[in-house]
Scaffold this motif. Structure first.
Motif, PDB file in Angstrom:
ATOM      1  N   TRP A 266     -22.205   5.512  33.420  1.00  0.00           N
ATOM      2  CA  TRP A 266     -23.118   4.797  32.525  1.00  0.00           C
ATOM      3  C   TRP A 266     -23.609   3.503  33.170  1.00  0.00           C
ATOM      4  CZ3 TRP A 266     -25.840   6.496  28.693  1.00  0.00           C
ATOM      5  CH2 TRP A 266     -26.436   5.610  27.797  1.00  0.00           C
ATOM      6  N   THR A 267     -22.730   2.806  33.895  1.00  0.00           N
ATOM      7  CA  THR A 267     -23.151   1.555  34.548  1.00  0.00           C
ATOM      8  C   THR A 267     -24.199   1.824  35.628  1.00  0.00           C
ATOM      9  OG1 THR A 267     -21.359   1.580  36.164  1.00  0.00           O
ATOM     10  CG2 THR A 267     -20.974   0.379  34.120  1.00  0.00           C
ATOM     11  N   GLN A 268     -24.167   3.028  36.207  1.00  0.00           N
ATOM     12  CA  GLN A 268     -25.120   3.368  37.268  1.00  0.00           C
ATOM     13  C   GLN A 268     -26.532   3.583  36.758  1.00  0.00           C
ATOM     14  OE1 GLN A 268     -24.171   3.254  40.553  1.00  0.00           O
ATOM     15  NE2 GLN A 268     -22.263   2.518  39.639  1.00  0.00           N
ATOM     16  N   ILE A 269     -26.680   3.807  35.464  1.00  0.00           N
ATOM     17  CA  ILE A 269     -28.013   4.083  34.918  1.00  0.00           C
ATOM     18  C   ILE A 269     -28.532   2.944  34.066  1.00  0.00           C
ATOM     19  CG2 ILE A 269     -27.737   6.597  34.995  1.00  0.00           C
ATOM     20  CD1 ILE A 269     -27.227   6.473  31.931  1.00  0.00           C
ATOM     21  N   ALA A 270     -28.044   1.737  34.297  1.00  0.00           N
ATOM     22  CA  ALA A 270     -28.486   0.575  33.520  1.00  0.00           C
ATOM     23  C   ALA A 270     -29.987   0.409  33.658  1.00  0.00           C
ATOM     24  CB  ALA A 270     -27.758  -0.666  33.981  1.00  0.00           C
ATOM     25  N   PRO A 271     -30.730   0.431  32.538  1.00  0.00           N
ATOM     26  CA  PRO A 271     -32.190   0.331  32.577  1.00  0.00           C
ATOM     27  C   PRO A 271     -32.664  -1.106  32.832  1.00  0.00           C
ATOM     28  CG  PRO A 271     -31.473   0.474  30.317  1.00  0.00           C
ATOM     29  CD  PRO A 271     -30.237   0.579  31.180  1.00  0.00           C
ATOM     30  N   GLY A 272     -33.111  -1.360  34.032  1.00  0.00           N
ATOM     31  CA  GLY A 272     -33.737  -2.641  34.350  1.00  0.00           C
ATOM     32  C   GLY A 272     -32.857  -3.849  34.218  1.00  0.00           C
ATOM     33  N   GLU A 273     -31.559  -3.700  34.302  1.00  0.00           N
ATOM     34  CA  GLU A 273     -30.656  -4.838  34.221  1.00  0.00           C
ATOM     35  C   GLU A 273     -29.518  -4.623  35.189  1.00  0.00           C
ATOM     36  OE1 GLU A 273     -27.752  -3.975  30.539  1.00  0.00           O
ATOM     37  OE2 GLU A 273     -29.832  -4.254  29.976  1.00  0.00           O
ATOM     38  N   GLN A 274     -28.863  -5.681  35.537  1.00  0.00           N
ATOM     39  CA  GLN A 274     -27.708  -5.586  36.413  1.00  0.00           C
ATOM     40  C   GLN A 274     -26.566  -4.958  35.640  1.00  0.00           C
ATOM     41  OE1 GLN A 274     -27.624  -5.988  39.457  1.00  0.00           O
ATOM     42  NE2 GLN A 274     -25.521  -6.290  40.063  1.00  0.00           N
ATOM     43  N   ALA A 275     -26.026  -3.862  36.142  1.00  0.00           N
ATOM     44  CA  ALA A 275     -24.916  -3.174  35.469  1.00  0.00           C
ATOM     45  C   ALA A 275     -23.674  -4.047  35.514  1.00  0.00           C
ATOM     46  CB  ALA A 275     -24.650  -1.822  36.111  1.00  0.00           C
TER      47      ALA A 275
END
Length: 135
Positions: free
Chosen positions: A124-133
């Protein structure tokens, strides 16, 4: 006149969590659910090892609630297609393993669910939309 003050640190943490939830993106909220479930399971393991069975049960129940009414409920299986269906089935499996762990005092089952949640959280952290995971 004034109610008894509980633990000020707990009150501060509760307010901090409420603010974090209110200001978080939907993506961050899911990360918070993963973190909450993992934390509840880790607390349950500590309580089980300490022999505090009632608290262990309460912590496992909290983890089940987060997985069922948080993570699983947030799925849009129709939009997610096969992936959504597989995630729903995985969450159902986790719930069953948590119930097993609670009934049988199984640290191995708790570790299994933490491992699954950690893997999903990392993805889930790898697909952070436009933000730093957040790691």
């Amino acid at each position: 006149m004034f109610g008894m003050m509980r633990n000020p640190a707990q009150s501060y943490a509760k307010v901090g969590l409420e603010v974090a939830v209110e200001t978080a993106s939907p993506h961050k909220l899911i990360l918070m659910l993963f973190d909450g479930a993992i934390a509840a399971i880790n607390i349950a393991k500590f309580e089980l090892e300490a022999g505090d069975i009632p608290k262990k049960g309460a912590s496992i129940s909290k983890a089940i609630d987060i997985v069922s009414n948080g993570l699983r409920a947030s799925l849009d299986v129709d939009a997610g297609g096969e992936l959504g269906e597989r995630l729903a089935a995985l969450y159902d499996y986790m719930i069953q393993r948590l119930l097993f762990a609670n009934l049988n005092n199984s640290i191995a089952a708790l570790d299994e669910v933490v491992g699954l949640l950690d893997t999903l959280r990392d993805a889930w952290t790898q697909i952070a939309p436009g933000e730093q995971a957040a790691a």
